[in-house]
Design a protein around this motif. Structure first.
Motif, PDB file in Angstrom:
ATOM      1  N   GLU A  47       0.874  -1.185   0.000  1.00 48.67           N
ATOM      2  CA  GLU A  47       0.000   0.000   0.000  1.00 48.67           C
ATOM      3  C   GLU A  47       0.909   1.233   0.000  1.00 48.67           C
ATOM      4  OE1 GLU A  47      -3.237   1.260  -0.088  1.00 48.67           O
ATOM      5  OE2 GLU A  47      -2.085   3.128   0.148  1.00 48.67           O
ATOM      6  N   ARG A  48       0.684   2.128  -0.956  1.00 50.99           N
ATOM      7  CA  ARG A  48       1.634   3.235  -1.077  1.00 50.99           C
ATOM      8  C   ARG A  48       1.407   4.355  -0.049  1.00 50.99           C
ATOM      9  NH1 ARG A  48      -0.391   6.035  -6.686  1.00 50.99           N
ATOM     10  NH2 ARG A  48      -2.449   6.633  -5.949  1.00 50.99           N
ATOM     11  N   SER A  59     -15.663   7.242   3.063  1.00 51.45           N
ATOM     12  CA  SER A  59     -17.043   6.765   2.925  1.00 51.45           C
ATOM     13  C   SER A  59     -18.005   7.550   3.807  1.00 51.45           C
ATOM     14  CB  SER A  59     -17.132   5.285   3.295  1.00 51.45           C
ATOM     15  OG  SER A  59     -17.229   5.148   4.697  1.00 51.45           O
ATOM     16  N   SER A  60     -19.285   7.308   3.578  1.00 59.81           N
ATOM     17  CA  SER A  60     -20.333   7.900   4.415  1.00 59.81           C
ATOM     18  C   SER A  60     -20.530   7.096   5.704  1.00 59.81           C
ATOM     19  CB  SER A  60     -21.662   7.960   3.660  1.00 59.81           C
ATOM     20  OG  SER A  60     -21.534   8.751   2.511  1.00 59.81           O
ATOM     21  N   HIS A  64     -24.477  -0.622   4.430  1.00 59.92           N
ATOM     22  CA  HIS A  64     -25.886  -0.552   4.029  1.00 59.92           C
ATOM     23  C   HIS A  64     -26.194  -1.448   2.836  1.00 59.92           C
ATOM     24  CE1 HIS A  64     -25.167   2.803   0.839  1.00 59.92           C
ATOM     25  NE2 HIS A  64     -24.060   2.161   1.067  1.00 59.92           N
ATOM     26  N   ALA A 214       3.774  -0.030  -5.646  1.00 63.66           N
ATOM     27  CA  ALA A 214       4.109  -0.860  -6.811  1.00 63.66           C
ATOM     28  C   ALA A 214       4.423   0.086  -7.962  1.00 63.66           C
ATOM     29  CB  ALA A 214       2.932  -1.755  -7.165  1.00 63.66           C
ATOM     30  N   THR A 251      -2.665   2.221 -12.134  1.00 68.89           N
ATOM     31  CA  THR A 251      -1.763   1.143 -11.704  1.00 68.89           C
ATOM     32  C   THR A 251      -1.467   0.222 -12.884  1.00 68.89           C
ATOM     33  OG1 THR A 251      -2.727   1.260  -9.516  1.00 68.89           O
ATOM     34  CG2 THR A 251      -1.451  -0.720 -10.021  1.00 68.89           C
ATOM     35  N   GLY A 267     -16.753  12.227  -4.042  1.00 70.21           N
ATOM     36  CA  GLY A 267     -17.759  12.542  -3.026  1.00 70.21           C
ATOM     37  C   GLY A 267     -17.075  13.135  -1.810  1.00 70.21           C
ATOM     38  N   ARG A 356     -14.970   7.451  -5.627  1.00 68.23           N
ATOM     39  CA  ARG A 356     -15.585   6.110  -5.618  1.00 68.23           C
ATOM     40  C   ARG A 356     -14.981   5.271  -6.738  1.00 68.23           C
ATOM     41  NH1 ARG A 356     -19.421  10.026  -5.171  1.00 68.23           N
ATOM     42  NH2 ARG A 356     -20.669   9.980  -3.281  1.00 68.23           N
ATOM     43  N   GLY A 391     -16.528  -2.061  -6.049  1.00 73.46           N
ATOM     44  CA  GLY A 391     -16.545  -2.677  -4.714  1.00 73.46           C
ATOM     45  C   GLY A 391     -16.745  -1.654  -3.611  1.00 73.46           C
ATOM     46  N   TRP A 393     -17.632  -0.582   0.549  1.00 76.80           N
ATOM     47  CA  TRP A 393     -17.155  -1.013   1.867  1.00 76.80           C
ATOM     48  C   TRP A 393     -17.998  -2.197   2.350  1.00 76.80           C
ATOM     49  CZ3 TRP A 393     -14.472  -1.588   6.163  1.00 76.80           C
ATOM     50  CH2 TRP A 393     -13.410  -0.757   6.436  1.00 76.80           C
ATOM     51  N   THR A 394     -19.310  -2.034   2.240  1.00 80.43           N
ATOM     52  CA  THR A 394     -20.248  -2.979   2.848  1.00 80.43           C
ATOM     53  C   THR A 394     -19.968  -4.429   2.450  1.00 80.43           C
ATOM     54  OG1 THR A 394     -21.903  -1.235   2.769  1.00 80.43           O
ATOM     55  CG2 THR A 394     -22.722  -3.489   3.085  1.00 80.43           C
TER      56      THR A 394
HETATM   57  C1  LIG Z   1     -17.815   9.743  -0.894  1.00 77.53           C
HETATM   58  C2  LIG Z   1     -17.910   8.267  -0.719  1.00 77.53           C
HETATM   59  C3  LIG Z   1     -18.891   7.718   0.090  1.00 77.53           C
HETATM   60  C4  LIG Z   1     -18.972   6.344   0.222  1.00 77.53           C
HETATM   61  N1  LIG Z   1     -19.857   5.822   1.124  1.00 77.53           N
HETATM   62  C5  LIG Z   1     -19.930   4.490   1.282  1.00 77.53           C
HETATM   63  C6  LIG Z   1     -20.771   3.941   2.276  1.00 77.53           C
HETATM   64  O1  LIG Z   1     -21.399   4.661   3.065  1.00 77.53           O
HETATM   65  N2  LIG Z   1     -20.833   2.596   2.371  1.00 77.53           N
HETATM   66  C7  LIG Z   1     -20.134   1.770   1.542  1.00 77.53           C
HETATM   67  O2  LIG Z   1     -20.283   0.558   1.642  1.00 77.53           O
HETATM   68  N3  LIG Z   1     -19.282   2.260   0.620  1.00 77.53           N
HETATM   69  C8  LIG Z   1     -19.148   3.600   0.494  1.00 77.53           C
HETATM   70  N4  LIG Z   1     -18.277   4.128  -0.401  1.00 77.53           N
HETATM   71  C9  LIG Z   1     -17.502   3.229  -1.243  1.00 77.53           C
HETATM   72  C10 LIG Z   1     -16.286   2.689  -0.527  1.00 77.53           C
HETATM   73  O3  LIG Z   1     -15.700   3.630   0.336  1.00 77.53           O
HETATM   74  C11 LIG Z   1     -15.245   2.269  -1.545  1.00 77.53           C
HETATM   75  O4  LIG Z   1     -15.849   1.647  -2.630  1.00 77.53           O
HETATM   76  C12 LIG Z   1     -14.231   1.307  -0.934  1.00 77.53           C
HETATM   77  O5  LIG Z   1     -13.669   1.888   0.212  1.00 77.53           O
HETATM   78  C13 LIG Z   1     -13.166   0.985  -1.967  1.00 77.53           C
HETATM   79  O6  LIG Z   1     -12.132   0.278  -1.341  1.00 77.53           O
HETATM   80  P1  LIG Z   1     -10.910  -0.219  -2.215  1.00 77.53           P
HETATM   81  O7  LIG Z   1     -10.039  -0.994  -1.330  1.00 77.53           O
HETATM   82  O8  LIG Z   1     -11.397  -0.888  -3.444  1.00 77.53           O
HETATM   83  O9  LIG Z   1     -10.212   1.143  -2.708  1.00 77.53           O
HETATM   84  P2  LIG Z   1      -9.305   2.160  -1.865  1.00 77.53           P
HETATM   85  O10 LIG Z   1      -9.752   2.274  -0.471  1.00 77.53           O
HETATM   86  O11 LIG Z   1      -9.189   3.420  -2.637  1.00 77.53           O
HETATM   87  O12 LIG Z   1      -7.914   1.432  -1.842  1.00 77.53           O
HETATM   88  C14 LIG Z   1      -7.034   1.434  -2.941  1.00 77.53           C
HETATM   89  C15 LIG Z   1      -5.643   1.681  -2.397  1.00 77.53           C
HETATM   90  O13 LIG Z   1      -4.686   1.477  -3.431  1.00 77.53           O
HETATM   91  C16 LIG Z   1      -3.570   2.286  -3.105  1.00 77.53           C
HETATM   92  N5  LIG Z   1      -2.719   2.401  -4.287  1.00 77.53           N
HETATM   93  C17 LIG Z   1      -2.985   3.049  -5.443  1.00 77.53           C
HETATM   94  N6  LIG Z   1      -1.959   2.861  -6.313  1.00 77.53           N
HETATM   95  C18 LIG Z   1      -1.028   2.099  -5.685  1.00 77.53           C
HETATM   96  C19 LIG Z   1       0.249   1.581  -6.057  1.00 77.53           C
HETATM   97  N7  LIG Z   1       0.773   1.815  -7.257  1.00 77.53           N
HETATM   98  N8  LIG Z   1       0.939   0.842  -5.161  1.00 77.53           N
HETATM   99  C20 LIG Z   1       0.425   0.596  -3.917  1.00 77.53           C
HETATM  100  N9  LIG Z   1      -0.790   1.069  -3.530  1.00 77.53           N
HETATM  101  C21 LIG Z   1      -1.510   1.805  -4.397  1.00 77.53           C
HETATM  102  C22 LIG Z   1      -4.206   3.595  -2.658  1.00 77.53           C
HETATM  103  O14 LIG Z   1      -3.306   4.354  -1.873  1.00 77.53           O
HETATM  104  C23 LIG Z   1      -5.432   3.106  -1.894  1.00 77.53           C
HETATM  105  O15 LIG Z   1      -5.218   3.075  -0.497  1.00 77.53           O
HETATM  106  C24 LIG Z   1     -18.111   5.510  -0.500  1.00 77.53           C
HETATM  107  C25 LIG Z   1     -17.106   6.059  -1.295  1.00 77.53           C
HETATM  108  C26 LIG Z   1     -16.976   7.432  -1.384  1.00 77.53           C
HETATM  109  C27 LIG Z   1     -15.848   8.012  -2.181  1.00 77.53           C
END
Ligand SMILES: Cc1cc2nc3c(=O)[nH]c(=O)nc-3n(C[C@H](O)[C@H](O)[C@H](O)COP(=O)(O)OP(=O)(O)OC[C@H]3O[C@@H](n4cnc5c(N)ncnc54)[C@H](O)[C@@H]3O)c2cc1C
Length: 569
Positions: A47-48, A59-60, A64, A214, A251, A267, A356, A391, A393-394
Motif C-alpha cells: 500500500e503506497r 465513505s459515508s 448498508h 508498486a 496502476t 464525493g 468512488r 466494490g 465497503w459494505t
Molecule cells: C464519498 C464516498 C462515500 C462512500 N460511502 C460508502 C458507504 O457509506 N458505504 C459503503 O459501503 N461504501 C461507500 N463508499 C464506497 C467505498 O468507500 C469504496 O468503494 C471502498 O472503500 C473501496 O475500497 P478499495 O479498497 O477498493 O479502494 P481504496 O480504499 O481506494 O484502496 C485502494 C488503495 O490502493 C492504493 N494504491 C494506489 N496505487 C497504488 C500503487 N501503485 N501501489 C500501492 N498502492 C496503491 C491507494 O493508496 C489506496 O489506499 C463511498 C465512497 C466514497 C468516495
C-alpha cells in the motif's frame, strides 16, 4: 518493543518472492489479503499510503444494503449487501452497529410513475423526486431482501404530526417520515486494520506493507518502492492483484497494461461541531433527497454532525478535495431539512473527500452508475494480472472471497475455510448490551474507569491486551482519557505506525472530531519519536507534514509557525 514496520519490508525484500502480490491496501485489497492468508497462501500486500487511506477513508460510514440501488435495478448487489450488513453486525459489533435512519418526505405521489419506468425500460436521467408511495415500495422491497438473516426491525411510516413530535426541528412542510434500519460503521479505518491484523496473524507468510508503492512489472512479478527509505526492489510472484480502487487504471498503466476500466466520481463530506444540529437528528441518520435529486445525509457521529455527499466526475491523478461549492451545497441541504437550526462554516471541524471506484460508464447521471463490482483476469503477459473493478465497503468480505477464489484457481490452491461468520479482531466476544459491557469492563480492565471504556470503543475486546500494557508501564495521559504515552507504544508495536498522521487521522478519531491542536500534535510526535527512534529533524518534519495534510486535505488550520520546542516546553 517489537521492530518497526520497516523490518518487515526488509524481510519481504530479502525473500524476493511470494505466491501472490496484492497492490492496494484499501478495504478490498485487505479483505482479499485476509481471505488468502487464511487459506495458507503466501501473500504480500503493498500500500503506497497508509492502510485504508484512499476511498476507504472517504465513505459515508454506512454499512448498508443500498436501498437506492433498487432504483437502478441492482438487485444482486442489494441482496449481497444486506446479507453482509447483517453478518457484520455479528462479526464486527465493536465497529458496526444498527443505524436508525429517517427519511423526511414532502409528497405522496411524486416519482411513482417514473420509478417503474426506470426499472422496466431503463429510463435515464435525473432521479425523480421520491414521494411517499415510491419510498414505501422501496422500503418494503428492502425489508423483504433482508430475509431470515434479519438483525434489524421492519421499516415504519409516520404522518406529519407524529413525525414532528419525534423530530420537532424537521422542516414543517414534511408530509411523512419513513424510518428503517441500516448499519453504521463509526471507525472504518480501524475496522480495516482489524481485518488486516487477522490476516497477518493467521499466516506467517502473509505480510502487509504500508508506504510501499508498486512501480512496475518485471515479467515474473513487480517492482516496488519503499517510500520511507526510497529503496526499490523486485518481488516475484505467481499472481499479481491490482486492488487499487479508483487508481486501478493508473496502476495497470504503470504495470505496462493500459486499461480503461474505471470512471470514479468524487464525493465529499463535512463534519460540524454543532450540538443543536446533532440534537435535531434525534440520534438518527437523516437520509433524504436534495433538490437536485441526489440522496444526501446528515448523520450524528462521535458528538458531531457528518454531512454528505456529492457525486462529481473526478480525475484520480489529482487529489480529491472538498471545495467551497460543495460546502455551500451541504449548508443548503441542512437548511432544507432543519430550517431553524443555525449552522455556520466556522463550525466545520473536518472535511474529507474521496473518489468512488466505479466502473467506466456512459451514464449521464452519476448516481445511476453501477455500484456492483467485477474481477478481470489478464494472462497475456506471463503471470496473471487480476484487476478489481468497483466494490463498496459494505461487501468487502464477500468481495474478498470472490477475488480470492479467482486467485486460488490461478495458483491451484484449495479453499480451506470461509470468512463468513468469522469474528473480526476485537469484535470477538464483544459485549453488545449495556449490562454485558459493564461486566466486561469490570472483569477485563478493572479499575480503568472511563479510560477502559475509551479503549473498548477503540480496540473492541483487544482493549484488555492494551490495558495490560498500560498497567505494566509508566503510562502518562496525553489527552485526558483519550490517549496516553503507552497506548502510542502499543500502536507502534501492533498497528503499523509509520507517520504522525497515521495516529491522528486513522488510528484515532482526533482529526475527525476536530480535537487536534498544535500542542497535541507536538506531544504525540515527541512520544512517537521515543518509540520509533525519530531524531529532532524527523519529528519536526512529521509535525510539518501533518499540519500541511490537515490543511490541504481536511480544511483544518493549525498554527504552523508555533516553535515546536517552545510549545513543548
Ligand atoms: C464519498 C464516498 C462515500 C462512500 N460511502 C460508502 C458507504 O457509506 N458505504 C459503503 O459501503 N461504501 C461507500 N463508499 C464506497 C467505498 O468507500 C469504496 O468503494 C471502498 O472503500 C473501496 O475500497 P478499495 O479498497 O477498493 O479502494 P481504496 O480504499 O481506494 O484502496 C485502494 C488503495 O490502493 C492504493 N494504491 C494506489 N496505487 C497504488 C500503487 N501503485 N501501489 C500501492 N498502492 C496503491 C491507494 O493508496 C489506496 O489506499 C463511498 C465512497 C466514497 C468516495
Amino acid at each position: 518493543m517489537s521492530a518497526s514496520p520497516r523490518n518487515v519490508v526488509n524481510q519481504v525484500r530479502d525473500a524476493g518472492r511470494t505466491q501472490v502480490v496484492i497492490i492496494g491496501g484499501g478495504i478490498n485489497g485487505i479483505a482479499a489479503f485476509r481471505d488468502l492468508a487464511l487459506q495458507g497462501v503466501e501473500v504480500v500486500l503493498v500500500e503506497r499510503g497508509d492502510f485504508a487511506s484512499g476511498a476507504s477513508a472517504a465513505s459515508s460510514h454506512m454499512v448498508h444494503g443500498g436501498i437506492r440501488y433498487l432504483e437502478n435495478g441492482e438487485f444482486r448487489l442489494v441482496r449481497e449487501s444486506v446479507r453482509e450488513r447483517n453478518d457484520l453486525l455479528k462479526t464486527a459489533p465493536h465497529f458496526v452497529r444498527p443505524l436508525k435512519t429517517t427519511v423526511p418526505i414532502y409528497s405522496f405521489w411524486s416519482g411513482l410513475l417514473q420509478a417503474p419506468m426506470k426499472f422496466v425500460f431503463g429510463r435515464k436521467g435525473k432521479p425523480a423526486e421520491r414521494g411517499a408511495a415510491l419510498i414505501k415500495v422501496g422500503l418494503t422491497m428492502y425489508d423483504l431482501f433482508v430475509g431470515p438473516t434479519r438483525r434489524t426491525p421492519w421499516h415504519r411510516f409516520r404522518g406529519r404530526a407524529a413525525s414532528l413530535r419525534e423530530l420537532p426541528r424537521l422542516n414543517p412542510d414534511i408530509k411523512f417520515t419513513a424510518t428503517y434500519f441500516d448499519a453504521s460503521m463509526h471507525d472504518p479505518e480501524r475496522l480495516a486494520l482489524d481485518v488486516l491484523t487477522d490476516g497477518i496473524k493467521s499466516n506467517r507468510s502473509a505480510h502487509a506493507l504500508n508506504y510501499v508503492e508498486a512501480t512496475g512489472f518485471t515479467g515474473d512479478g513487480v517492482t516496488v518502492r519503499d517510500l520511507v527509505s526510497g529503496e526499490e526492489f523486485a518481488l516475484a510472484a505467481d499472481v499479481v492483484v491490482n486492488a487499487t480502487g479508483p487508481w486501478a487504471d493508473l496502476t495497470n498503466a504503470a504495470l505496462g497494461t493500459p486499461t480503461r476500466f474505471m470512471g470514479g466520481t468524487k464525493g465529499s463530506h463535512i463534519v460540524l461541531d454543532n450540538p443543536e444540529l446533532v440534537a435535531a437528528t434525534g440520534g438518527r441518520e437523516i437520509f433524504f433527497e436534495h433538490s437536485d435529486g441526489r440522496i444526501v445525509l446528515i448523520y450524528p457521529l462521535k458528538g458531531r454532525a457528518m454531512v454528505g455527499t456529492t457525486d462529481i466526475e473526478a480525475d484520480p491523478s489529482e487529489p480529491a478535495r472538498c471545495t467551497e461549492q460543495e460546502v455551500d451545497y451541504f449548508l443548503d441541504l441542512i437548511n432544507d431539512v432543519f430550517p431553524d437550526v443555525a449552522v455556520s462554516r466556522d463550525e466545520i471541524v473536518y472535511r474529507f473527500s474521496g473518489i468512488r471506484p466505479l466502473p467506466a460508464s456512459d451514464e449521464s447521471n452519476n448516481a445511476q452508475i453501477s455500484r456492483d463490482y467485477r474481477v478481470v483476469v489478464d494472462s497475456s503477459r506471463g503471470i496473471p494480472l487480476v484487476t478489481l473493478v468497483g466494490g463498496k465497503w459494505t461487501t468487502f468480505r464477500s468481495l474478498g472471497e470472490t477475488l480470492s477464489n479467482v486467485v486460488l484457481d490461478l495458483v491451484g490452491a484449495p479453499r480451506a475455510i470461509s470468512t463468513r461468520g468469522r469474528p473480526i479482531g476485537g469484535g470477538r466476544d464483544f459485549p453488545t448490551t449495556r449490562r454485558a459491557r459493564g461486566v466486561w469492563l469490570r472483569s477485563r480492565v478493572p479499575g480503568s474507569g472511563t479510560r477502559g471504556s475509551v479503549l473498548l470503543d477503540r480496540y473492541g475486546t483487544r482493549a484488555a491486551h492494551v490495558w495490560r500494557v498500560l498497567e505494566d508501564h509508566d503510562d502518562v495521559p496525553i489527552l485526558g482519557d483519550r490517549l496516553s504515552t503507552w497506548e502510542l507504544a502499543w500502536m507502534v508495536d501492533h498497528e503499523h505506525i509509520v507517520h504522525l498522521s497515521d495516529v491522528v487521522m486513522r488510528r484515532t478519531d482526533l482529526a475527525f472530531t476536530g480535537s487536534v491542536s498544535r500542542e497535541l500534535l507536538d506531544d504525540i510526535a515527541r512520544t512517537l519519536a521515543k518509540f520509533l527512534d525519530w531524531d529532532d529533524e524527523r519529528t519536526n518534519d512529521e509535525i510539518a507534514a501533518t499540519i500541511d495534510e490537515l490543511r490541504d486535505a481536511h480544511g483544518v488550520e493549525l498554527d504552523a509557525d508555533l516553535d515546536a520546542e517552545a510549545a513543548h516546553a
